[in-house]
Design a protein around this motif. Structure first.
Motif, mmCIF file in Angstrom:
data_model
loop_
_atom_site.group_PDB
_atom_site.id
_atom_site.type_symbol
_atom_site.label_atom_id
_atom_site.label_comp_id
_atom_site.label_asym_id
_atom_site.label_seq_id
_atom_site.Cartn_x
_atom_site.Cartn_y
_atom_site.Cartn_z
ATOM 1 N N GLY A 80 0.899 -1.183 -0.018
ATOM 2 C CA GLY A 80 -0.020 0.074 0.066
ATOM 3 C C GLY A 80 0.839 1.238 -0.121
ATOM 4 N N PRO A 81 0.279 2.195 0.026
ATOM 5 C CA PRO A 81 0.847 3.620 -0.105
ATOM 6 C C PRO A 81 1.859 3.697 1.087
ATOM 7 C CG PRO A 81 -1.268 4.175 0.514
ATOM 8 C CD PRO A 81 -1.321 2.664 0.213
ATOM 9 N N SER A 82 3.031 4.423 0.942
ATOM 10 C CA SER A 82 3.931 4.800 2.050
ATOM 11 C C SER A 82 4.860 5.870 1.578
ATOM 12 C CB SER A 82 4.764 3.557 2.651
ATOM 13 O OG SER A 82 5.902 3.573 3.192
ATOM 14 N N PRO A 83 5.134 6.894 2.575
ATOM 15 C CA PRO A 83 6.101 7.798 2.290
ATOM 16 C C PRO A 83 7.498 7.104 2.089
ATOM 17 C CG PRO A 83 4.772 8.317 4.481
ATOM 18 C CD PRO A 83 4.359 6.845 3.982
ATOM 19 N N ASP A 84 7.690 6.009 2.602
ATOM 20 C CA ASP A 84 9.193 5.399 2.091
ATOM 21 C C ASP A 84 9.171 4.705 0.771
ATOM 22 O OD1 ASP A 84 9.898 5.893 4.511
ATOM 23 O OD2 ASP A 84 9.058 3.953 5.230
ATOM 24 N N LEU A 85 8.074 4.997 -0.137
ATOM 25 C CA LEU A 85 8.070 4.386 -1.614
ATOM 26 C C LEU A 85 8.131 5.565 -2.521
ATOM 27 C CD1 LEU A 85 5.148 1.651 -1.763
ATOM 28 C CD2 LEU A 85 7.471 1.343 -1.939
ATOM 29 N N GLY A 86 9.374 5.528 -3.497
ATOM 30 C CA GLY A 86 9.282 6.382 -4.433
ATOM 31 C C GLY A 86 8.136 6.309 -5.721
ATOM 32 N N PRO A 87 8.191 7.219 -6.493
ATOM 33 C CA PRO A 87 7.126 7.306 -7.540
ATOM 34 C C PRO A 87 7.191 5.869 -8.162
ATOM 35 C CG PRO A 87 8.792 8.867 -8.164
ATOM 36 C CD PRO A 87 9.040 8.371 -6.656
ATOM 37 N N ALA A 88 8.357 5.536 -8.898
ATOM 38 C CA ALA A 88 8.433 4.375 -9.776
ATOM 39 C C ALA A 88 8.199 3.023 -8.759
ATOM 40 C CB ALA A 88 9.950 4.231 -10.268
ATOM 41 N N ASP A 89 8.449 3.034 -7.496
ATOM 42 C CA ASP A 89 8.099 1.848 -6.407
ATOM 43 C C ASP A 89 6.705 1.862 -6.444
ATOM 44 O OD1 ASP A 89 10.883 1.063 -6.129
ATOM 45 O OD2 ASP A 89 11.245 2.413 -4.505
ATOM 46 N N ALA A 90 5.970 3.154 -6.329
ATOM 47 C CA ALA A 90 4.585 2.940 -6.244
ATOM 48 C C ALA A 90 3.730 2.430 -7.365
ATOM 49 C CB ALA A 90 4.038 4.355 -5.856
ATOM 50 N N VAL A 91 4.293 2.542 -8.644
ATOM 51 C CA VAL A 91 3.822 2.149 -9.810
ATOM 52 C C VAL A 91 4.103 0.576 -9.903
ATOM 53 C CG1 VAL A 91 3.724 2.063 -12.410
ATOM 54 C CG2 VAL A 91 3.847 4.459 -10.929
ATOM 55 N N ARG A 92 5.143 0.243 -9.717
ATOM 56 C CA ARG A 92 5.790 -1.145 -9.738
ATOM 57 C C ARG A 92 5.013 -2.060 -8.760
ATOM 58 N NH1 ARG A 92 10.481 -0.784 -8.299
ATOM 59 N NH2 ARG A 92 11.429 -0.081 -10.355
ATOM 60 N N ALA A 93 4.621 -1.445 -7.337
ATOM 61 C CA ALA A 93 4.025 -2.391 -6.589
ATOM 62 C C ALA A 93 2.436 -2.646 -6.888
ATOM 63 C CB ALA A 93 3.943 -1.453 -5.032
ATOM 64 N N GLN A 94 1.967 -1.878 -7.662
ATOM 65 C CA GLN A 94 0.695 -1.991 -8.244
ATOM 66 C C GLN A 94 0.505 -3.165 -9.508
ATOM 67 O OE1 GLN A 94 -1.763 1.769 -8.385
ATOM 68 N NE2 GLN A 94 0.177 2.851 -8.147
ATOM 69 N N LEU A 95 1.578 -2.744 -10.395
ATOM 70 C CA LEU A 95 1.780 -3.617 -11.474
ATOM 71 C C LEU A 95 2.056 -5.221 -10.920
ATOM 72 C CD1 LEU A 95 3.746 -1.540 -14.022
ATOM 73 C CD2 LEU A 95 1.065 -1.697 -13.782
ATOM 74 N N ASP A 96 2.920 -5.417 -10.257
ATOM 75 C CA ASP A 96 3.354 -6.485 -9.542
ATOM 76 C C ASP A 96 2.195 -7.555 -8.871
ATOM 77 O OD1 ASP A 96 5.960 -6.378 -10.212
ATOM 78 O OD2 ASP A 96 6.652 -5.758 -7.719
ATOM 79 N N VAL A 97 1.219 -6.637 -8.207
ATOM 80 C CA VAL A 97 0.048 -7.364 -7.472
ATOM 81 C C VAL A 97 -0.990 -7.540 -8.866
ATOM 82 C CG1 VAL A 97 -2.207 -6.931 -6.413
ATOM 83 C CG2 VAL A 97 0.236 -6.128 -5.580
ATOM 84 N N LEU A 98 -1.054 -6.960 -9.966
ATOM 85 C CA LEU A 98 -1.600 -7.061 -11.202
ATOM 86 C C LEU A 98 -1.567 -8.388 -11.857
ATOM 87 C CD1 LEU A 98 -2.310 -3.607 -12.915
ATOM 88 C CD2 LEU A 98 -3.978 -5.009 -12.029
ATOM 89 N N VAL A 99 -0.201 -8.534 -12.011
ATOM 90 C CA VAL A 99 0.351 -9.743 -12.578
ATOM 91 C C VAL A 99 0.280 -11.031 -11.704
ATOM 92 C CG1 VAL A 99 2.502 -10.974 -13.335
ATOM 93 C CG2 VAL A 99 1.953 -8.464 -14.031
ATOM 94 N N ALA A 100 0.474 -10.652 -10.365
ATOM 95 C CA ALA A 100 0.354 -11.888 -9.441
ATOM 96 C C ALA A 100 -1.031 -12.356 -9.236
ATOM 97 C CB ALA A 100 1.013 -11.523 -8.107
ATOM 98 N N THR A 101 -2.062 -11.527 -9.460
ATOM 99 C CA THR A 101 -3.525 -11.992 -9.185
ATOM 100 C C THR A 101 -4.150 -12.301 -10.427
ATOM 101 O OG1 THR A 101 -3.496 -10.080 -7.620
ATOM 102 C CG2 THR A 101 -5.542 -11.198 -8.036
ATOM 103 N N ASP A 102 -4.498 -13.712 -10.551
ATOM 104 C CA ASP A 102 -5.072 -14.224 -11.744
ATOM 105 C C ASP A 102 -6.578 -13.851 -11.711
ATOM 106 O OD1 ASP A 102 -5.800 -15.599 -13.772
ATOM 107 O OD2 ASP A 102 -5.569 -17.617 -13.164
ATOM 108 N N VAL A 103 -7.149 -12.930 -12.620
ATOM 109 C CA VAL A 103 -8.270 -12.569 -12.420
ATOM 110 C C VAL A 103 -9.263 -12.954 -13.581
ATOM 111 C CG1 VAL A 103 -9.967 -10.497 -12.147
ATOM 112 C CG2 VAL A 103 -7.832 -10.864 -10.798
#
Length: 301
Positions: free
Chosen positions: A16-39
């Motif tokens: 989830g969102p955190s002040p410790d995540l940079g902008p590229a990390d914030a996008v990557r975190a979302q994309l990683d979950v999209l790929v890891a979740t079979d929908v």
């Protein structure tokens, strides 16, 4: 649809969102979950379910982006609709070019889907007040091309010594590392006394985890000579080409050859890889009743 936690897969609950995540990390975190979740989007839409990936996208959405959809249910209805269905149901995603201007960061994303690819653009902005102060959160996800955009190019990320650098597929790893100011694949005097990337001195040897080219004959010959050992698993940065996301580590020793020393000596320093603690998203935020301008905190999940 239901925002009830029992109806939502919670595999992404620690992301989830955190002040410790940079902008590229914030996008990557979302994309990683999209790929890891079979929908199966059609099934989720028919069942009124909220996939974990959609919940994660909501969690990373800026307050204005959330309130525009009313609630998690309204957000899920949009994300499971015809514009975003190939993003939520993607088999794979590729991150493309980025653009940063002040507190706004934009990244092109290619969604690979059995029914056809689509190119989207994620825009995140750094929040400057409220409970998400300092967090990079999504302000827009735009469909920019139905298919692979003619301007899209894959841009892998190279992580090295706490720094992230984007590059083109096929770029020489040594050049990418040297392009990061203050960073080098060489140790000590070899930063100036080396073969200049010809695969002869062996001083740019690094540990590499990720998608890179296979070793060539010149690289194999040099890594078979002392002080290197062909069993070390190291790669010459000057003979290695980036094919996807890569994490690089430079070990101690003039040639970076002291692999075992680092592996045993730094055993207690592995906490840096722990994901940052996300800001808690409340029930009121999922329900669309949270007052972002006030102090209505709702019940935390």
């Amino acid at each position: 649809m239901s925002g009830d936690p029992d109806a939502v897969t919670l595999a992404a609950s620690t992301v989830g969102p955190s002040p410790d995540l940079g902008p590229a990390d914030a996008v990557r975190a979302q994309l990683d979950v999209l790929v890891a979740t079979d929908v199966d989007v059609a099934t989720a839409r028919a069942d009124g379910a909220v996939p974990a990936s959609v919940r994660t996208l909501f969690d990373f959405s800026a307050p204005d982006f959330r309130t525009a959809h009313g609630s998690l249910d309204g957000f899920a209805t949009t994300l499971l609709g015809p514009i975003y269905d190939r993003l939520v149901g993607a088999d794979a995603v590729e991150r493309g070019p980025t653009d940063r201007e002040g507190g706004t960061f934009t990244q092109a994303v290619l969604s690979r889907h059995p029914d056809g690819d689509r190119t989207y653009e994620f825009t995140v902005a750094r929040q400057s007040d409220g409970k998400y102060d300092g967090c990079w959160m999504t302000t827009a996800i735009d469909l920019v091309y139905d298919g692979r955009s003619p301007t899209f190019r894959r841009t892998p990320t190279v992580r090295f010594e706490g720094r992230e650098v984007t590059c083109e597929v096929g770029d020489q790893l040594r050049s990418v590392l040297l392009a990061a100011e203050g960073h080098s694949p060489h140790n000590d005097v070899t930063q100036v006394a080396n073969c200049g990337g010809n695969g002869l001195c062996g001083t740019c040897a690094v540990a590499v985890d990720g998608e890179v080219s296979e070793p060539g004959s010149r690289e194999r010959r040099r890594l078979d000579l002392p002080p290197h050992d062909e069993e070390s698993g190291l790669r010459l940065a000057c003979q290695t080409h980036v094919e996807g996301d890569v994490t690089v580590e430079k070990h101690r020793g003039l040639w970076g050859q002291h692999v075992e020393d680092v592996a045993t000596g730094d055993a207690d320093e592995g906490t840096d890889d722990e994901p940052p603690e996300p800001v808690t998203v409340t029930d009121a935020e999922y329900a669309g009743t949270y007052d972002y301008a006030g102090t209505d905190g709702g019940d935390a999940r």
